[in-house]
Scaffold this motif. Structure first.
Motif, PDB file in Angstrom:
ATOM      1  N   ALA A  13      40.727  37.076  -3.846  1.00 36.77           N
ATOM      2  CA  ALA A  13      41.618  38.094  -3.148  1.00 36.77           C
ATOM      3  C   ALA A  13      42.453  38.789  -4.486  1.00 36.77           C
ATOM      4  CB  ALA A  13      42.552  37.211  -2.466  1.00 36.77           C
ATOM      5  N   ARG A  14      42.504  37.629  -5.616  1.00 37.42           N
ATOM      6  CA  ARG A  14      43.260  37.934  -6.803  1.00 37.42           C
ATOM      7  C   ARG A  14      42.387  39.190  -7.615  1.00 37.42           C
ATOM      8  NH1 ARG A  14      48.399  36.910  -6.622  1.00 37.42           N
ATOM      9  NH2 ARG A  14      48.699  34.763  -5.711  1.00 37.42           N
ATOM     10  N   ALA A  15      41.023  39.040  -7.401  1.00 33.21           N
ATOM     11  CA  ALA A  15      40.213  40.016  -8.097  1.00 33.21           C
ATOM     12  C   ALA A  15      40.038  41.194  -7.445  1.00 33.21           C
ATOM     13  CB  ALA A  15      38.618  39.316  -8.262  1.00 33.21           C
ATOM     14  N   ALA A  16      40.289  41.097  -6.158  1.00 38.01           N
ATOM     15  CA  ALA A  16      40.458  42.579  -5.449  1.00 38.01           C
ATOM     16  C   ALA A  16      41.676  43.211  -5.726  1.00 38.01           C
ATOM     17  CB  ALA A  16      40.322  42.325  -3.923  1.00 38.01           C
ATOM     18  N   VAL A  17      42.814  42.464  -5.922  1.00 36.09           N
ATOM     19  CA  VAL A  17      43.983  43.286  -6.262  1.00 36.09           C
ATOM     20  C   VAL A  17      43.809  43.560  -7.675  1.00 36.09           C
ATOM     21  CG1 VAL A  17      46.232  42.465  -6.708  1.00 36.09           C
ATOM     22  CG2 VAL A  17      45.351  41.643  -4.722  1.00 36.09           C
ATOM     23  N   ALA A  18      43.368  42.787  -8.623  1.00 32.40           N
ATOM     24  CA  ALA A  18      43.468  43.345 -10.211  1.00 32.40           C
ATOM     25  C   ALA A  18      42.290  44.619 -10.168  1.00 32.40           C
ATOM     26  CB  ALA A  18      42.663  42.156 -10.907  1.00 32.40           C
ATOM     27  N   ALA A  19      41.251  44.622  -9.498  1.00 33.61           N
ATOM     28  CA  ALA A  19      40.436  46.082  -9.476  1.00 33.61           C
ATOM     29  C   ALA A  19      41.262  47.120  -9.169  1.00 33.61           C
ATOM     30  CB  ALA A  19      39.268  45.776  -8.394  1.00 33.61           C
ATOM     31  N   MET A  20      42.328  46.975  -8.270  1.00 38.20           N
ATOM     32  CA  MET A  20      43.107  48.192  -7.739  1.00 38.20           C
ATOM     33  C   MET A  20      44.131  48.550  -8.901  1.00 38.20           C
ATOM     34  SD  MET A  20      44.810  46.993  -4.234  1.00 38.20           S
ATOM     35  CE  MET A  20      43.742  46.886  -2.906  1.00 38.20           C
ATOM     36  N   GLY A  28      49.796  56.685 -12.110  1.00 40.59           N
ATOM     37  CA  GLY A  28      51.251  56.495 -12.363  1.00 40.59           C
ATOM     38  C   GLY A  28      52.026  55.551 -11.619  1.00 40.59           C
ATOM     39  N   ARG A  29      51.346  54.454 -11.161  1.00 41.20           N
ATOM     40  CA  ARG A  29      51.949  53.542 -10.242  1.00 41.20           C
ATOM     41  C   ARG A  29      51.663  51.976 -10.753  1.00 41.20           C
ATOM     42  NH1 ARG A  29      50.607  53.810  -4.458  1.00 41.20           N
ATOM     43  NH2 ARG A  29      48.426  54.428  -5.203  1.00 41.20           N
ATOM     44  N   GLN A  30      52.598  51.084 -10.469  1.00 48.37           N
ATOM     45  CA  GLN A  30      52.453  49.696 -10.891  1.00 48.37           C
ATOM     46  C   GLN A  30      52.617  48.891  -9.545  1.00 48.37           C
ATOM     47  OE1 GLN A  30      54.815  49.003 -14.085  1.00 48.37           O
ATOM     48  NE2 GLN A  30      53.354  49.258 -15.321  1.00 48.37           N
ATOM     49  N   MET A  31      52.324  47.881  -9.468  1.00 45.51           N
ATOM     50  CA  MET A  31      52.447  46.827  -8.526  1.00 45.51           C
ATOM     51  C   MET A  31      53.245  45.652  -8.937  1.00 45.51           C
ATOM     52  SD  MET A  31      49.801  45.221  -5.628  1.00 45.51           S
ATOM     53  CE  MET A  31      49.018  46.615  -5.560  1.00 45.51           C
ATOM     54  N   SER A  32      54.442  45.394  -8.335  1.00 48.28           N
ATOM     55  CA  SER A  32      55.138  44.048  -8.782  1.00 48.28           C
ATOM     56  C   SER A  32      54.351  42.953  -8.521  1.00 48.28           C
ATOM     57  CB  SER A  32      56.426  44.090  -8.070  1.00 48.28           C
ATOM     58  OG  SER A  32      56.271  43.710  -6.816  1.00 48.28           O
ATOM     59  N   ARG A  34      55.329  40.361  -6.933  1.00 49.33           N
ATOM     60  CA  ARG A  34      55.639  39.752  -5.733  1.00 49.33           C
ATOM     61  C   ARG A  34      54.348  40.850  -4.655  1.00 49.33           C
ATOM     62  NH1 ARG A  34      58.189  42.714  -1.190  1.00 49.33           N
ATOM     63  NH2 ARG A  34      58.102  44.444  -2.601  1.00 49.33           N
ATOM     64  N   ASP A  35      54.474  41.877  -4.852  1.00 51.08           N
ATOM     65  CA  ASP A  35      53.568  42.788  -3.989  1.00 51.08           C
ATOM     66  C   ASP A  35      52.234  42.384  -4.440  1.00 51.08           C
ATOM     67  OD1 ASP A  35      55.686  44.165  -3.185  1.00 51.08           O
ATOM     68  OD2 ASP A  35      55.477  45.984  -4.327  1.00 51.08           O
ATOM     69  N   LYS A  36      51.737  42.020  -5.480  1.00 54.94           N
ATOM     70  CA  LYS A  36      50.342  41.419  -5.794  1.00 54.94           C
ATOM     71  C   LYS A  36      50.047  40.205  -4.811  1.00 54.94           C
ATOM     72  CE  LYS A  36      50.263  43.344 -10.402  1.00 54.94           C
ATOM     73  NZ  LYS A  36      50.003  42.876 -11.852  1.00 54.94           N
ATOM     74  N   ASN A  37      51.143  39.284  -4.801  1.00 56.55           N
ATOM     75  CA  ASN A  37      50.892  38.174  -4.267  1.00 56.55           C
ATOM     76  C   ASN A  37      51.047  38.242  -2.759  1.00 56.55           C
ATOM     77  OD1 ASN A  37      51.185  36.607  -6.407  1.00 56.55           O
ATOM     78  ND2 ASN A  37      53.507  36.329  -6.547  1.00 56.55           N
ATOM     79  N   LEU A  38      51.784  39.215  -2.187  1.00 53.22           N
ATOM     80  CA  LEU A  38      51.709  39.507  -0.691  1.00 53.22           C
ATOM     81  C   LEU A  38      50.343  40.232  -0.345  1.00 53.22           C
ATOM     82  CD1 LEU A  38      55.160  41.257  -0.064  1.00 53.22           C
ATOM     83  CD2 LEU A  38      54.378  39.261   1.063  1.00 53.22           C
ATOM     84  N   LEU A  39      49.801  41.333  -1.106  1.00 51.32           N
ATOM     85  CA  LEU A  39      48.459  41.740  -1.050  1.00 51.32           C
ATOM     86  C   LEU A  39      47.559  40.557  -0.949  1.00 51.32           C
ATOM     87  CD1 LEU A  39      46.822  44.340  -0.189  1.00 51.32           C
ATOM     88  CD2 LEU A  39      46.950  45.008  -2.628  1.00 51.32           C
ATOM     89  N   ALA A  40      47.434  39.777  -2.045  1.00 51.56           N
ATOM     90  CA  ALA A  40      46.441  38.692  -1.961  1.00 51.56           C
ATOM     91  C   ALA A  40      46.499  37.742  -0.998  1.00 51.56           C
ATOM     92  CB  ALA A  40      46.736  37.833  -3.437  1.00 51.56           C
ATOM     93  N   ASP A  41      47.752  37.420  -0.381  1.00 51.40           N
ATOM     94  CA  ASP A  41      47.549  36.665   0.747  1.00 51.40           C
ATOM     95  C   ASP A  41      47.340  37.583   1.997  1.00 51.40           C
ATOM     96  OD1 ASP A  41      48.723  34.621  -0.477  1.00 51.40           O
ATOM     97  OD2 ASP A  41      50.457  34.780  -0.043  1.00 51.40           O
ATOM     98  N   LEU A  42      47.512  38.712   2.311  1.00 48.49           N
ATOM     99  CA  LEU A  42      47.088  39.523   3.018  1.00 48.49           C
ATOM    100  C   LEU A  42      45.552  39.622   3.276  1.00 48.49           C
ATOM    101  CD1 LEU A  42      47.994  41.366   5.596  1.00 48.49           C
ATOM    102  CD2 LEU A  42      47.961  43.059   3.841  1.00 48.49           C
ATOM    103  N   ILE A  43      45.024  39.816   1.970  1.00 43.45           N
ATOM    104  CA  ILE A  43      43.589  39.846   1.884  1.00 43.45           C
ATOM    105  C   ILE A  43      42.709  38.504   2.378  1.00 43.45           C
ATOM    106  CG2 ILE A  43      41.507  39.999   0.278  1.00 43.45           C
ATOM    107  CD1 ILE A  43      43.352  42.143  -1.223  1.00 43.45           C
ATOM    108  N   ARG A  44      43.549  37.613   1.967  1.00 40.36           N
ATOM    109  CA  ARG A  44      43.031  35.994   2.304  1.00 40.36           C
ATOM    110  C   ARG A  44      43.377  35.865   3.692  1.00 40.36           C
ATOM    111  NH1 ARG A  44      46.160  32.316  -0.737  1.00 40.36           N
ATOM    112  NH2 ARG A  44      44.944  30.754   0.345  1.00 40.36           N
ATOM    113  N   GLY A  45      44.123  36.558   4.391  1.00 36.66           N
ATOM    114  CA  GLY A  45      44.044  36.299   5.934  1.00 36.66           C
ATOM    115  C   GLY A  45      45.253  35.042   6.188  1.00 36.66           C
ATOM    116  N   VAL A  46      46.186  34.762   5.338  1.00 37.08           N
ATOM    117  CA  VAL A  46      46.782  33.833   5.551  1.00 37.08           C
ATOM    118  C   VAL A  46      48.225  34.413   5.891  1.00 37.08           C
ATOM    119  CG1 VAL A  46      45.842  32.116   3.854  1.00 37.08           C
ATOM    120  CG2 VAL A  46      47.612  33.477   3.036  1.00 37.08           C
ATOM    121  N   ILE A  47      48.722  35.628   5.756  1.00 36.55           N
ATOM    122  CA  ILE A  47      49.633  36.512   6.392  1.00 36.55           C
ATOM    123  C   ILE A  47      48.993  37.418   7.172  1.00 36.55           C
ATOM    124  CG2 ILE A  47      51.429  35.431   4.734  1.00 36.55           C
ATOM    125  CD1 ILE A  47      51.118  38.430   3.467  1.00 36.55           C
TER     126      ILE A  47
END
Length: 65
Positions: A13-20, A28-32, A34-47
């Motif tokens: 999940a962290r690798a997928a987020v890092a690839a983005m 010209g955008r950045q992810m906080s 907190r957003d990286k953590n939420l997205l990783a949890d979403l990808i993992r299926g824990v939320i």
């Protein structure tokens, strides 16, 4: 929060987020962190998407039940 069995490992999940990040940088955008953590949890299926929406809405000061 509804917890389901993980679909991906934490590392996957962290690798997928890092690839983005380079794509977002080109746009010209950045992810906080907190957003990286939420997205990783979403990808993992824990939320769920609903859990993420609730976090965002609450952070904006709205109360949802």
């Amino acid at each position: 929060m509804t917890v389901t069995s993980p679909r991906k490992t934490e590392a996957e999940a962290r690798a997928a987020v890092a690839a983005m990040e380079p794509i977002m940088a080109i746009e010209g955008r950045q992810m906080s962190d907190r957003d990286k953590n939420l997205l990783a949890d979403l990808i993992r299926g824990v939320i769920t998407v609903e859990d993420v929406a609730a976090v965002i809405v609450c952070e904006e000061g709205y109360d949802i039940d």
